[in-house]
Write a protein that holds these residues in place. Structure first.
Motif, PDB file in Angstrom:
ATOM      1  N   LEU A 287       0.730  -1.112  -0.061  1.00  0.00           N
ATOM      2  CA  LEU A 287       0.031   0.198  -0.003  1.00  0.00           C
ATOM      3  C   LEU A 287       0.882   1.396   0.180  1.00  0.00           C
ATOM      4  O   LEU A 287       0.608   2.407  -0.668  1.00  0.00           O
ATOM      5  N   LEU A 288       1.865   1.234   0.770  1.00  0.00           N
ATOM      6  CA  LEU A 288       2.853   2.307   0.819  1.00  0.00           C
ATOM      7  C   LEU A 288       3.420   2.608  -0.408  1.00  0.00           C
ATOM      8  O   LEU A 288       3.756   3.728  -1.009  1.00  0.00           O
ATOM      9  N   GLU A 289       3.619   1.587  -1.176  1.00  0.00           N
ATOM     10  CA  GLU A 289       4.378   1.814  -2.481  1.00  0.00           C
ATOM     11  C   GLU A 289       3.475   2.201  -3.454  1.00  0.00           C
ATOM     12  O   GLU A 289       3.781   2.901  -4.409  1.00  0.00           O
ATOM     13  N   GLN A 290       2.136   1.992  -3.163  1.00  0.00           N
ATOM     14  CA  GLN A 290       1.257   2.608  -4.446  1.00  0.00           C
ATOM     15  C   GLN A 290       0.766   4.036  -3.966  1.00  0.00           C
ATOM     16  O   GLN A 290       0.300   4.500  -4.960  1.00  0.00           O
ATOM     17  N   ARG A 291       1.018   4.416  -2.592  1.00  0.00           N
ATOM     18  CA  ARG A 291       0.355   5.663  -2.189  1.00  0.00           C
ATOM     19  C   ARG A 291       0.904   6.788  -3.243  1.00  0.00           C
ATOM     20  O   ARG A 291      -0.089   7.811  -3.741  1.00  0.00           O
ATOM     21  N   PRO A 292       2.186   6.930  -3.431  1.00  0.00           N
ATOM     22  CA  PRO A 292       2.693   8.187  -4.245  1.00  0.00           C
ATOM     23  C   PRO A 292       1.881   7.873  -5.956  1.00  0.00           C
ATOM     24  O   PRO A 292       1.960   9.220  -6.568  1.00  0.00           O
ATOM     25  N   LYS A 293       1.354   6.730  -6.258  1.00  0.00           N
ATOM     26  CA  LYS A 293       1.045   6.989  -7.649  1.00  0.00           C
ATOM     27  C   LYS A 293      -0.386   7.478  -7.700  1.00  0.00           C
ATOM     28  O   LYS A 293      -0.956   7.540  -8.683  1.00  0.00           O
ATOM     29  N   GLY A 294      -1.199   7.744  -6.502  1.00  0.00           N
ATOM     30  CA  GLY A 294      -2.213   8.519  -6.688  1.00  0.00           C
ATOM     31  C   GLY A 294      -3.328   7.634  -7.358  1.00  0.00           C
ATOM     32  O   GLY A 294      -3.295   6.456  -6.972  1.00  0.00           O
ATOM     33  N   GLU A 295      -4.120   7.979  -8.321  1.00  0.00           N
ATOM     34  CA  GLU A 295      -5.273   7.292  -8.910  1.00  0.00           C
ATOM     35  C   GLU A 295      -4.566   6.334  -9.869  1.00  0.00           C
ATOM     36  O   GLU A 295      -5.357   5.716 -10.388  1.00  0.00           O
ATOM     37  N   GLU A 296      -3.506   6.674 -10.311  1.00  0.00           N
ATOM     38  CA  GLU A 296      -2.686   5.735 -11.156  1.00  0.00           C
ATOM     39  C   GLU A 296      -2.493   4.341 -10.874  1.00  0.00           C
ATOM     40  O   GLU A 296      -2.320   3.086 -11.616  1.00  0.00           O
ATOM     41  N   TRP A 297      -2.523   3.997  -9.307  1.00  0.00           N
ATOM     42  CA  TRP A 297      -2.085   2.581  -8.989  1.00  0.00           C
ATOM     43  C   TRP A 297      -3.455   1.698  -9.452  1.00  0.00           C
ATOM     44  O   TRP A 297      -2.893   0.265  -9.576  1.00  0.00           O
ATOM     45  N   VAL A 298      -4.596   2.101  -9.895  1.00  0.00           N
ATOM     46  CA  VAL A 298      -5.426   1.309 -10.387  1.00  0.00           C
ATOM     47  C   VAL A 298      -5.223   0.505 -12.058  1.00  0.00           C
ATOM     48  O   VAL A 298      -5.911  -0.401 -12.187  1.00  0.00           O
ATOM     49  N   LYS A 299      -4.172   1.215 -12.323  1.00  0.00           N
ATOM     50  CA  LYS A 299      -3.567   0.550 -13.782  1.00  0.00           C
ATOM     51  C   LYS A 299      -2.721  -0.294 -13.797  1.00  0.00           C
ATOM     52  O   LYS A 299      -2.423  -1.003 -14.578  1.00  0.00           O
ATOM     53  N   ARG A 300      -2.283  -0.640 -12.507  1.00  0.00           N
ATOM     54  CA  ARG A 300      -1.298  -1.797 -12.476  1.00  0.00           C
ATOM     55  C   ARG A 300      -1.804  -3.279 -12.631  1.00  0.00           C
ATOM     56  O   ARG A 300      -3.233  -3.386 -12.654  1.00  0.00           O
ATOM     57  N   THR A 301      -1.103  -4.062 -13.250  1.00  0.00           N
ATOM     58  CA  THR A 301      -1.631  -5.472 -13.473  1.00  0.00           C
ATOM     59  C   THR A 301      -0.545  -6.362 -12.662  1.00  0.00           C
ATOM     60  O   THR A 301       0.294  -5.961 -11.999  1.00  0.00           O
ATOM     61  N   SER A 302      -0.839  -7.806 -12.535  1.00  0.00           N
ATOM     62  CA  SER A 302      -0.123  -8.754 -11.774  1.00  0.00           C
ATOM     63  C   SER A 302       1.404  -8.540 -12.603  1.00  0.00           C
ATOM     64  O   SER A 302       2.398  -9.044 -11.836  1.00  0.00           O
TER      65      SER A 302
END
Length: 187
Positions: free
Chosen positions: A160-175
């Motif tokens: 979660l902390l790794e994703q936090r700086p990505k803001g809304e962009e985190w939802v675009k990640r994949t496996s």
């Protein structure tokens, strides 16, 4: 969700074992630890086989939590030397089974005759299941007793902390995004 997922998997395992107590019951596509319900401390107690993607140290975690678990791999679309190298690599690292996906009828033709990938793979699969390959498959891996703290909550918070700086962009990640990430722990 970790508890619910592990309980649902256990229900499936119990259903299969009610008919065949010796059956291998596996989960395919094990993700990186820390997200997606993959709490290996729970799943390792429930399953007797698993096909984890080799990411985030999950294979080592799984094996350390359940040394008797059967790790399996899948036959990707690789061919030739690369395929041989990878399958021997996986065998030497503890995998003891193989899933063969044949959605394009390359191993077995629609008329049930051996397909081109089946012909290519047959000698190699024989090599893997006889001689030194058979000895490895039937061996028991020995590990040194090294303790590493496994904490699903810590892995989840790190993710979660790794994703936090990505803001809304985190939802675009994949496996596939997760495959390249380094496991870290929160400070």
């Amino acid at each position: 969700m970790d508890v619910s997922f592990a309980n649902a998997v256990k229900m499936g395992v119990d259903a299969v074992h009610s008919v065949d107590p010796e059956a291998y019951v596996a989960l395919e596509g094990g993700q990186v630890p820390g997200w997606g319900g993959y709490d290996y401390s729970r799943l390792a107690k429930v399953l007797n086989a698993m096909e984890p993607y080799d990411i985030g140290g999950n294979m080592e975690i799984l094996e350390s939590l359940n040394p008797k678990i059967g790790e399996i791999d899948h036959d990707r679309r690789e061919k030739g030397h690369r395929k041989k190298w990878r399958l021997w690599y996986e065998l030497l690292h503890g995998n003891r089974g193989l899933i063969v996906w044949d959605d394009k009828y390359e191993f077995v033709n629609k008329d049930a005759t051996v397909g081109p990938r089946g012909k290519e793979s047959a000698p190699f699969y024989t090599e893997l299941t006889s001689g030194i390959g058979a000895l490895l498959i039937n061996s028991e891996r020995q590990s040194d007793p090294i303790a590493i703290h496994y904490s699903q909550p810590s892995l989840r918070i790190a993710w979660l902390l790794e994703q936090r700086p990505k803001g809304e962009e985190w939802v675009k990640r994949t496996s596939a995004t997760e495959e390249g990430r380094r496991l870290s722990t929160p400070a």
